[in-house]
Design an enzyme around this catalytic site. Structure first.
Site, PDB file in Angstrom:
ATOM      1  N   ARG A  59       0.821  -1.225   0.000  1.00  0.00           N
ATOM      2  CA  ARG A  59       0.000   0.000   0.000  1.00  0.00           C
ATOM      3  C   ARG A  59       0.858   1.281   0.000  1.00  0.00           C
ATOM      4  NH1 ARG A  59      -2.245  -3.448  -1.212  1.00  0.00           N
ATOM      5  NH2 ARG A  59      -4.225  -4.331  -0.550  1.00  0.00           N
TER       6      ARG A  59
ATOM      7  N   SER B 199     -11.233  -0.740   2.471  1.00  0.00           N
ATOM      8  CA  SER B 199     -10.628  -1.018   3.785  1.00  0.00           C
ATOM      9  C   SER B 199     -10.129   0.289   4.382  1.00  0.00           C
ATOM     10  CB  SER B 199      -9.451  -1.980   3.638  1.00  0.00           C
ATOM     11  OG  SER B 199      -9.916  -3.217   3.164  1.00  0.00           O
TER      12      SER B 199
ATOM     13  N   GLU C 139      -5.814   3.726   5.702  1.00  0.00           N
ATOM     14  CA  GLU C 139      -5.471   3.513   4.292  1.00  0.00           C
ATOM     15  C   GLU C 139      -5.918   4.699   3.422  1.00  0.00           C
ATOM     16  OE1 GLU C 139      -5.913  -0.551   2.647  1.00  0.00           O
ATOM     17  OE2 GLU C 139      -6.718   0.466   0.892  1.00  0.00           O
TER      18      GLU C 139
HETATM   19  C1  LIG Z   1     -15.542  -0.530  -2.172  1.00  0.00           C
HETATM   20  C2  LIG Z   1     -14.046  -0.295  -2.252  1.00  0.00           C
HETATM   21  C3  LIG Z   1     -13.188  -1.368  -2.389  1.00  0.00           C
HETATM   22  C4  LIG Z   1     -11.813  -1.160  -2.480  1.00  0.00           C
HETATM   23  N1  LIG Z   1     -10.997  -2.240  -2.598  1.00  0.00           N
HETATM   24  C5  LIG Z   1      -9.656  -2.071  -2.671  1.00  0.00           C
HETATM   25  C6  LIG Z   1      -8.788  -3.194  -2.792  1.00  0.00           C
HETATM   26  O1  LIG Z   1      -9.230  -4.337  -2.874  1.00  0.00           O
HETATM   27  N2  LIG Z   1      -7.461  -2.974  -2.823  1.00  0.00           N
HETATM   28  C7  LIG Z   1      -6.930  -1.718  -2.760  1.00  0.00           C
HETATM   29  O2  LIG Z   1      -5.703  -1.592  -2.784  1.00  0.00           O
HETATM   30  N3  LIG Z   1      -7.725  -0.627  -2.672  1.00  0.00           N
HETATM   31  C8  LIG Z   1      -9.064  -0.775  -2.621  1.00  0.00           C
HETATM   32  N4  LIG Z   1      -9.886   0.326  -2.509  1.00  0.00           N
HETATM   33  C9  LIG Z   1      -9.291   1.666  -2.433  1.00  0.00           C
HETATM   34  C10 LIG Z   1      -9.276   2.432  -3.775  1.00  0.00           C
HETATM   35  O3  LIG Z   1     -10.221   1.913  -4.670  1.00  0.00           O
HETATM   36  C11 LIG Z   1      -7.921   2.406  -4.467  1.00  0.00           C
HETATM   37  O4  LIG Z   1      -6.937   2.938  -3.619  1.00  0.00           O
HETATM   38  C12 LIG Z   1      -7.920   3.184  -5.777  1.00  0.00           C
HETATM   39  O5  LIG Z   1      -6.762   2.889  -6.515  1.00  0.00           O
HETATM   40  C13 LIG Z   1      -7.985   4.698  -5.594  1.00  0.00           C
HETATM   41  O6  LIG Z   1      -8.041   5.284  -6.878  1.00  0.00           O
HETATM   42  P1  LIG Z   1      -8.846   6.611  -7.150  1.00  0.00           P
HETATM   43  O7  LIG Z   1      -8.680   6.943  -8.578  1.00  0.00           O
HETATM   44  O8  LIG Z   1     -10.245   6.474  -6.662  1.00  0.00           O
HETATM   45  O9  LIG Z   1      -8.040   7.627  -6.252  1.00  0.00           O
HETATM   46  P2  LIG Z   1      -8.613   8.816  -5.355  1.00  0.00           P
HETATM   47  O10 LIG Z   1      -9.406   8.246  -4.229  1.00  0.00           O
HETATM   48  O11 LIG Z   1      -9.269   9.823  -6.183  1.00  0.00           O
HETATM   49  O12 LIG Z   1      -7.249   9.388  -4.770  1.00  0.00           O
HETATM   50  C14 LIG Z   1      -6.475   8.648  -3.865  1.00  0.00           C
HETATM   51  C15 LIG Z   1      -5.073   9.267  -3.789  1.00  0.00           C
HETATM   52  O13 LIG Z   1      -4.428   9.109  -5.040  1.00  0.00           O
HETATM   53  C16 LIG Z   1      -4.097  10.381  -5.588  1.00  0.00           C
HETATM   54  N5  LIG Z   1      -4.324  10.311  -7.033  1.00  0.00           N
HETATM   55  C17 LIG Z   1      -5.394   9.830  -7.700  1.00  0.00           C
HETATM   56  N6  LIG Z   1      -5.215   9.948  -9.024  1.00  0.00           N
HETATM   57  C18 LIG Z   1      -3.996  10.508  -9.198  1.00  0.00           C
HETATM   58  C19 LIG Z   1      -3.240  10.901 -10.325  1.00  0.00           C
HETATM   59  N7  LIG Z   1      -3.670  10.749 -11.581  1.00  0.00           N
HETATM   60  N8  LIG Z   1      -2.013  11.468 -10.111  1.00  0.00           N
HETATM   61  C20 LIG Z   1      -1.527  11.642  -8.871  1.00  0.00           C
HETATM   62  N9  LIG Z   1      -2.204  11.294  -7.767  1.00  0.00           N
HETATM   63  C21 LIG Z   1      -3.422  10.737  -7.931  1.00  0.00           C
HETATM   64  C22 LIG Z   1      -5.014  11.378  -4.900  1.00  0.00           C
HETATM   65  O14 LIG Z   1      -4.453  12.672  -4.895  1.00  0.00           O
HETATM   66  C23 LIG Z   1      -5.106  10.770  -3.512  1.00  0.00           C
HETATM   67  O15 LIG Z   1      -3.972  11.104  -2.770  1.00  0.00           O
HETATM   68  C24 LIG Z   1     -11.277   0.148  -2.417  1.00  0.00           C
HETATM   69  C25 LIG Z   1     -12.167   1.241  -2.289  1.00  0.00           C
HETATM   70  C26 LIG Z   1     -13.534   1.021  -2.222  1.00  0.00           C
HETATM   71  C27 LIG Z   1     -14.456   2.177  -2.098  1.00  0.00           C
END
Ligand SMILES: Cc1cc2nc3c(=O)[nH]c(=O)nc-3n(C[C@H](O)[C@H](O)[C@H](O)COP(=O)(O)OP(=O)(O)OC[C@H]3O[C@@H](n4cnc5c(N)ncnc54)[C@H](O)[C@@H]3O)c2cc1C
Length: 347
Positions: free
Chosen positions: A164, A240, A341
């Site tokens: 992570r 999580s 997380e």
């Molecule tokens: C129901 C559910 C299940 C999930 N299951 C998992 C799982 O199984 N495993 C897991 O690891 N995670 C899981 N997650 C967490 C999440 O989905 C991941 O961390 C995902 O990759 C976040 O991506 P995002 O585009 O939504 O980022 P955001 O939530 O929009 O941003 C998260 C972080 O990343 C940064 N960020 C996003 N895009 C960029 C970019 N283009 N450039 C620079 N920084 C950026 C943001 O600034 C922020 O700091 C889950 C979440 C939910 C709601």
């Protein structure tokens, strides 16, 4: 590109909390990303990068500067000898890319089916599930350096991936905007079947295909509300909420002795040299927070002990109070400090 003002951020997150952004823009091209960065600089507005909003807790006061949603599209692939390279825009929906990879018989990301969010969000915390991590298949990450305005390509080794974590959420936190991610997948590769839940699913069945694994992962995730589905209130979360703590051998022994004195068996997995990873869900549940706990706006998912759920109308302050309560009680019971997380924004 339109720059909007006072845009509520809660609808851009899966948890559904957070106040307004002073400025908001969505960039669909690299030029638009640059334009937004210039705007933020010229207005002295702090920049916050948004992907799919699935790993965020945004403060009730919102964000005082520019929130930039990275929407750069595009899934392009080319085949080498046995390897298929996928060059994917940061704004693509992660699961659309996984579906495309599976459809093209390319292995390496099938176990990551159903994770919400954007492709650009995945290297940030090196997402992982069901025995795969995105770092297993990332070839390179292209990102805009906010310090010098240059695009930079990071080879996988330069991303410092760990559990992570990556260069992008540690040493270089807030410095780069990820524009594209390139993945090296195996064409006609065998699916990855290593995780206990998945093995159980396929017990007694013949060799599953990539598509079978994808389907199984989606079903298992849905049963745990780890798949965002309209109508499933338990999926209004940030996934999580806590990382699985990694303990030294001595810390683990102390924890294990305590568990045994209470007649409990603590599950654990090997981590790096002489370390053990302990499931945060076990610690949470064995500190009194059973699935479904809480009866106000905020609670624990009825299907997964690690998901804090907005049961409707929750504020960010309520979410944070609830997670503080969990962290405090786990620390009191087990002497372990759970690390969050999701990323806190605007606090
Ligand atoms: C129901 C559910 C299940 C999930 N299951 C998992 C799982 O199984 N495993 C897991 O690891 N995670 C899981 N997650 C967490 C999440 O989905 C991941 O961390 C995902 O990759 C976040 O991506 P995002 O585009 O939504 O980022 P955001 O939530 O929009 O941003 C998260 C972080 O990343 C940064 N960020 C996003 N895009 C960029 C970019 N283009 N450039 C620079 N920084 C950026 C943001 O600034 C922020 O700091 C889950 C979440 C939910 C709601």
């Amino acid at each position: 590109m339109e720059i909007q003002q006072n845009v509520p951020l809660a609808p851009f997150t899966t948890l559904g909390v957070g106040g307004p952004a002073r400025f908001f823009a969505e960039a669909l091209t690299v030029d638009e990303v640059r334009e937004a960065v210039d705007f933020a600089k010229s207005h002295d507005a702090p920049l916050c990068v948004l992907g799919g909003g699935s790993n965020l807790v945004i403060a009730d006061s919102g964000w005082p500067g520019l929130v930039l949603k990275v929407g750069i599209p595009g899934i392009n692939h080319r085949h080498g000898r046995g390897t298929a390279y996928f060059d994917v825009g940061a704004g693509e929906t992660w699961d659309d890319f996984v579906a495309a990879a599976v459809q093209h018989y390319c292995s390496g990301v099938e176990c990551l089916s159903g994770i919400p969010g954007s492709v650009g969000g995945t290297p940030v915390q090196n997402v992982g599930a069901y025995g795969q991590e995105v770092s297993d298949t990332i070839d390179s990450v292209t990102a805009l350096d906010l310090q010098n305005g240059q695009d930079e390509e990071f080879e996988k080794e330069e991303c410092n991936f760990a559990y992570r974590s990556s260069f992008f959420n540690t040493a270089a936190k807030g410095r780069y905007i990820i524009l594209r991610v390139s993945f090296a997948l195996t064409h006609n590769g065998a699916p990855h079947l290593a995780y206990a839940d998945l093995k159980k699913y396929f017990e007694g069945k013949s060799q599953p295909s990539l598509a079978d694994i994808r389907q199984a992962v989606l079903e298992i995730r849905a049963s745990k509300a780890m798949l965002i589905r309209p109508g499933d209130e338990d999926s209004r979360s940030a996934g999580s909420f806590f990382k699985n703590p990694i303990l030294s051998a001595e810390e683990f022994d102390a924890l294990n002795r305590k568990a045994q004195s209470l007649g409990l068996q603590i599950p654990s997995y090997p981590a790096l040299a002489a370390q053990r990873k302990v499931p945060a869900a076990w610690l949470v549940e064995n500190s009194g927070f059973i699935k479904g706990y809480g009866n106000g706006h905020v609670g624990i998912s009825r299907k997964h002990a690690l998901a804090i759920v907005n049961r409707g109308g929750a504020s960010a302050a309520e979410i944070v109070r609830f997670k503080d309560e969990i962290q405090q009680r786990v620390q009191e019971h087990w002497g372990v400090r759970l690390e969050m997380e999701p990323v806190m924004v605007g606090f």
